[in-house]
Design a protein around this motif. Sequence first.
Motif, PDB file in Angstrom:
ATOM      1  N   LEU A 189       7.025  24.902   9.540  1.00 19.30           N
ATOM      2  CA  LEU A 189       6.244  25.527   8.294  1.00 19.30           C
ATOM      3  C   LEU A 189       6.843  26.298   7.509  1.00 19.30           C
ATOM      4  O   LEU A 189       6.469  26.209   5.911  1.00 19.30           O
ATOM      5  N   PRO A 190       7.934  27.201   7.704  1.00 20.82           N
ATOM      6  CA  PRO A 190       8.615  27.701   6.648  1.00 20.82           C
ATOM      7  C   PRO A 190       9.154  27.102   5.576  1.00 20.82           C
ATOM      8  O   PRO A 190       9.638  25.773   5.630  1.00 20.82           O
ATOM      9  N   ASN A 191       8.900  27.328   4.229  1.00 14.47           N
ATOM     10  CA  ASN A 191       9.341  26.821   3.004  1.00 14.47           C
ATOM     11  C   ASN A 191       8.499  25.336   2.827  1.00 14.47           C
ATOM     12  O   ASN A 191       9.154  24.731   1.790  1.00 14.47           O
ATOM     13  N   ALA A 192       7.700  25.103   3.706  1.00 12.77           N
ATOM     14  CA  ALA A 192       6.805  23.713   3.207  1.00 12.77           C
ATOM     15  C   ALA A 192       6.234  23.760   1.961  1.00 12.77           C
ATOM     16  O   ALA A 192       5.439  24.916   1.559  1.00 12.77           O
ATOM     17  N   HIS A 193       6.088  22.611   1.339  1.00 12.71           N
ATOM     18  CA  HIS A 193       5.558  22.616   0.205  1.00 12.71           C
ATOM     19  C   HIS A 193       3.920  22.172   0.317  1.00 12.71           C
ATOM     20  O   HIS A 193       3.103  22.534  -0.567  1.00 12.71           O
ATOM     21  N   PHE A 194       3.705  21.597   1.517  1.00 14.03           N
ATOM     22  CA  PHE A 194       2.287  21.084   1.926  1.00 14.03           C
ATOM     23  C   PHE A 194       2.138  21.128   3.368  1.00 14.03           C
ATOM     24  O   PHE A 194       3.071  20.844   3.937  1.00 14.03           O
ATOM     25  N   PHE A 195       1.077  21.764   3.870  1.00 14.62           N
ATOM     26  CA  PHE A 195       0.707  21.873   5.034  1.00 14.62           C
ATOM     27  C   PHE A 195      -0.842  21.430   5.346  1.00 14.62           C
ATOM     28  O   PHE A 195      -1.705  22.065   4.639  1.00 14.62           O
ATOM     29  N   ASP A 196      -1.560  20.954   6.443  1.00 11.46           N
ATOM     30  CA  ASP A 196      -2.959  20.950   6.829  1.00 11.46           C
ATOM     31  C   ASP A 196      -2.995  20.397   8.124  1.00 11.46           C
ATOM     32  O   ASP A 196      -1.849  20.148   8.599  1.00 11.46           O
ATOM     33  N   ALA A 197      -4.041  20.871   8.588  1.00 11.18           N
ATOM     34  CA  ALA A 197      -4.349  20.450  10.147  1.00 11.18           C
ATOM     35  C   ALA A 197      -5.948  20.246  10.171  1.00 11.18           C
ATOM     36  O   ALA A 197      -6.713  20.903   9.823  1.00 11.18           O
ATOM     37  N   PHE A 198      -6.130  19.241  10.971  1.00 12.78           N
ATOM     38  CA  PHE A 198      -7.597  18.963  11.224  1.00 12.78           C
ATOM     39  C   PHE A 198      -7.868  18.804  12.884  1.00 12.78           C
ATOM     40  O   PHE A 198      -6.625  18.200  13.453  1.00 12.78           O
ATOM     41  N   GLN A 199      -8.775  19.023  13.150  1.00 16.47           N
ATOM     42  CA  GLN A 199      -8.919  19.222  14.705  1.00 16.47           C
ATOM     43  C   GLN A 199     -10.278  18.470  15.001  1.00 16.47           C
ATOM     44  O   GLN A 199     -11.335  18.482  14.414  1.00 16.47           O
ATOM     45  N   VAL A 250       3.260  18.407   7.814  1.00 16.08           N
ATOM     46  CA  VAL A 250       3.969  19.336   6.968  1.00 16.08           C
ATOM     47  C   VAL A 250       4.895  18.517   6.253  1.00 16.08           C
ATOM     48  O   VAL A 250       5.536  17.718   6.697  1.00 16.08           O
ATOM     49  N   VAL A 251       5.086  19.038   5.068  1.00 18.99           N
ATOM     50  CA  VAL A 251       5.773  18.105   4.054  1.00 18.99           C
ATOM     51  C   VAL A 251       6.784  19.383   3.299  1.00 18.99           C
ATOM     52  O   VAL A 251       6.338  20.350   2.794  1.00 18.99           O
ATOM     53  N   HIS A 252       8.116  18.929   3.410  1.00 16.81           N
ATOM     54  CA  HIS A 252       8.923  19.644   2.515  1.00 16.81           C
ATOM     55  C   HIS A 252       9.642  18.660   1.415  1.00 16.81           C
ATOM     56  O   HIS A 252       9.917  17.408   1.623  1.00 16.81           O
ATOM     57  N   VAL A 253       9.392  19.129   0.042  1.00 17.89           N
ATOM     58  CA  VAL A 253       9.694  18.256  -1.160  1.00 17.89           C
ATOM     59  C   VAL A 253      11.357  18.707  -1.271  1.00 17.89           C
ATOM     60  O   VAL A 253      11.675  19.811  -1.584  1.00 17.89           O
ATOM     61  N   HIS A 254      11.993  17.592  -2.004  1.00 12.53           N
ATOM     62  CA  HIS A 254      13.365  17.639  -2.028  1.00 12.53           C
ATOM     63  C   HIS A 254      13.689  17.696  -3.676  1.00 12.53           C
ATOM     64  O   HIS A 254      14.779  18.166  -4.408  1.00 12.53           O
ATOM     65  N   LEU A 268      10.349  14.100  -8.258  1.00 12.02           N
ATOM     66  CA  LEU A 268       9.661  13.061  -7.995  1.00 12.02           C
ATOM     67  C   LEU A 268       8.864  13.294  -6.675  1.00 12.02           C
ATOM     68  O   LEU A 268       7.786  12.854  -6.578  1.00 12.02           O
ATOM     69  N   GLY A 269       9.419  13.972  -5.625  1.00  9.59           N
ATOM     70  CA  GLY A 269       8.736  14.367  -4.493  1.00  9.59           C
ATOM     71  C   GLY A 269       7.523  15.240  -4.762  1.00  9.59           C
ATOM     72  O   GLY A 269       6.294  14.995  -4.224  1.00  9.59           O
ATOM     73  N   HIS A 270       7.497  16.345  -5.645  1.00 10.11           N
ATOM     74  CA  HIS A 270       6.381  17.006  -6.210  1.00 10.11           C
ATOM     75  C   HIS A 270       5.294  16.111  -6.664  1.00 10.11           C
ATOM     76  O   HIS A 270       4.305  16.249  -6.630  1.00 10.11           O
ATOM     77  N   VAL A 271       5.615  15.215  -7.725  1.00  7.83           N
ATOM     78  CA  VAL A 271       4.664  14.378  -8.579  1.00  7.83           C
ATOM     79  C   VAL A 271       4.106  13.490  -7.368  1.00  7.83           C
ATOM     80  O   VAL A 271       2.927  13.287  -7.456  1.00  7.83           O
ATOM     81  N   TYR A 272       4.873  12.872  -6.618  1.00 10.37           N
ATOM     82  CA  TYR A 272       4.390  12.026  -5.400  1.00 10.37           C
ATOM     83  C   TYR A 272       3.495  12.799  -4.743  1.00 10.37           C
ATOM     84  O   TYR A 272       2.085  12.170  -4.380  1.00 10.37           O
ATOM     85  N   LEU A 273       3.702  13.928  -4.021  1.00 13.87           N
ATOM     86  CA  LEU A 273       2.657  14.680  -3.184  1.00 13.87           C
ATOM     87  C   LEU A 273       1.792  14.995  -4.141  1.00 13.87           C
ATOM     88  O   LEU A 273       0.471  15.104  -3.577  1.00 13.87           O
ATOM     89  N   PHE A 274       1.683  15.160  -5.427  1.00 14.58           N
ATOM     90  CA  PHE A 274       0.279  15.710  -6.366  1.00 14.58           C
ATOM     91  C   PHE A 274      -0.624  14.620  -6.113  1.00 14.58           C
ATOM     92  O   PHE A 274      -1.964  14.756  -6.130  1.00 14.58           O
ATOM     93  N   PHE A 275       0.029  13.292  -6.295  1.00 18.32           N
ATOM     94  CA  PHE A 275      -0.979  12.150  -6.101  1.00 18.32           C
ATOM     95  C   PHE A 275      -1.455  11.726  -4.968  1.00 18.32           C
ATOM     96  O   PHE A 275      -2.448  11.247  -4.800  1.00 18.32           O
ATOM     97  N   VAL A 276      -0.624  11.921  -3.778  1.00 16.64           N
ATOM     98  CA  VAL A 276      -1.213  11.616  -2.525  1.00 16.64           C
ATOM     99  C   VAL A 276      -1.958  12.499  -2.037  1.00 16.64           C
ATOM    100  O   VAL A 276      -2.738  12.039  -0.924  1.00 16.64           O
ATOM    101  N   VAL A 277      -1.883  13.682  -1.816  1.00 18.45           N
ATOM    102  CA  VAL A 277      -2.639  14.869  -1.134  1.00 18.45           C
ATOM    103  C   VAL A 277      -4.037  14.367  -1.181  1.00 18.45           C
ATOM    104  O   VAL A 277      -4.802  14.576   0.180  1.00 18.45           O
ATOM    105  N   PRO A 278      -4.719  14.158  -2.344  1.00 17.44           N
ATOM    106  CA  PRO A 278      -6.373  13.944  -2.305  1.00 17.44           C
ATOM    107  C   PRO A 278      -6.555  12.692  -1.387  1.00 17.44           C
ATOM    108  O   PRO A 278      -7.401  12.601  -0.581  1.00 17.44           O
TER     109      PRO A 278
END
Length: 174
Positions: free
Chosen positions: A17-27, A136-140, A143-153
């Motif tokens: 989790l440290p420095n992750a750009h995105f994380f979530d959890a479902f149970q 948990v996602v770490h972006v480099h 392009l990683g930020h742009v990709y994540l923006f579109f993929v998260v929903p």
Amino acid sequence: MVKMVAVPANSQISQHLPNAHFFDAFQFTLAPCKRSAIEIYLDVIAKTPSWISFLMALRNRAAPMFGLKNLGALNSVNPCVKSEQYRVGDRVGIFTIHSISENEVILTDSDKHLDAKISVCKTAQGVGNAVTVSTVVHVHNLLGHVYLFFVVPFHKQIVLSLLQRSELQFNKLA
């Protein structure tokens, strides 16, 4: 009922989790069972709806234009491999096993744009089990930020759909 929760502190994925750009959890709650975490993961992806497979195929078609790799299909697993035969480094669907134990499997996919880790963690809860799927996602790079923006929903809808279907199926079998 599938619900959004915090990434479990006792889960190995919480170390990422440290420095992750995105994380979530479902149970969801699972009736008492002897299924291992990898068995649960395999059962979940085996029930991949066609709309998710369609979205993955679209993503894979567009991926090379953006320097991303073709991941294949989420439910692309070798039916001849038994769950207990999987080891660290083995490919399971679109992910590679990062760590594996009876109660948790962490799967990963990495490229030059981002690193994504998925955990399926089974814990005792009351008379049954809680199954928590964490991402948990770490972006480099940009392009990683742009990709994540579109993929998260889409990610959230995909995870919810897979877990809701699986929860119903698992608890019918119990």
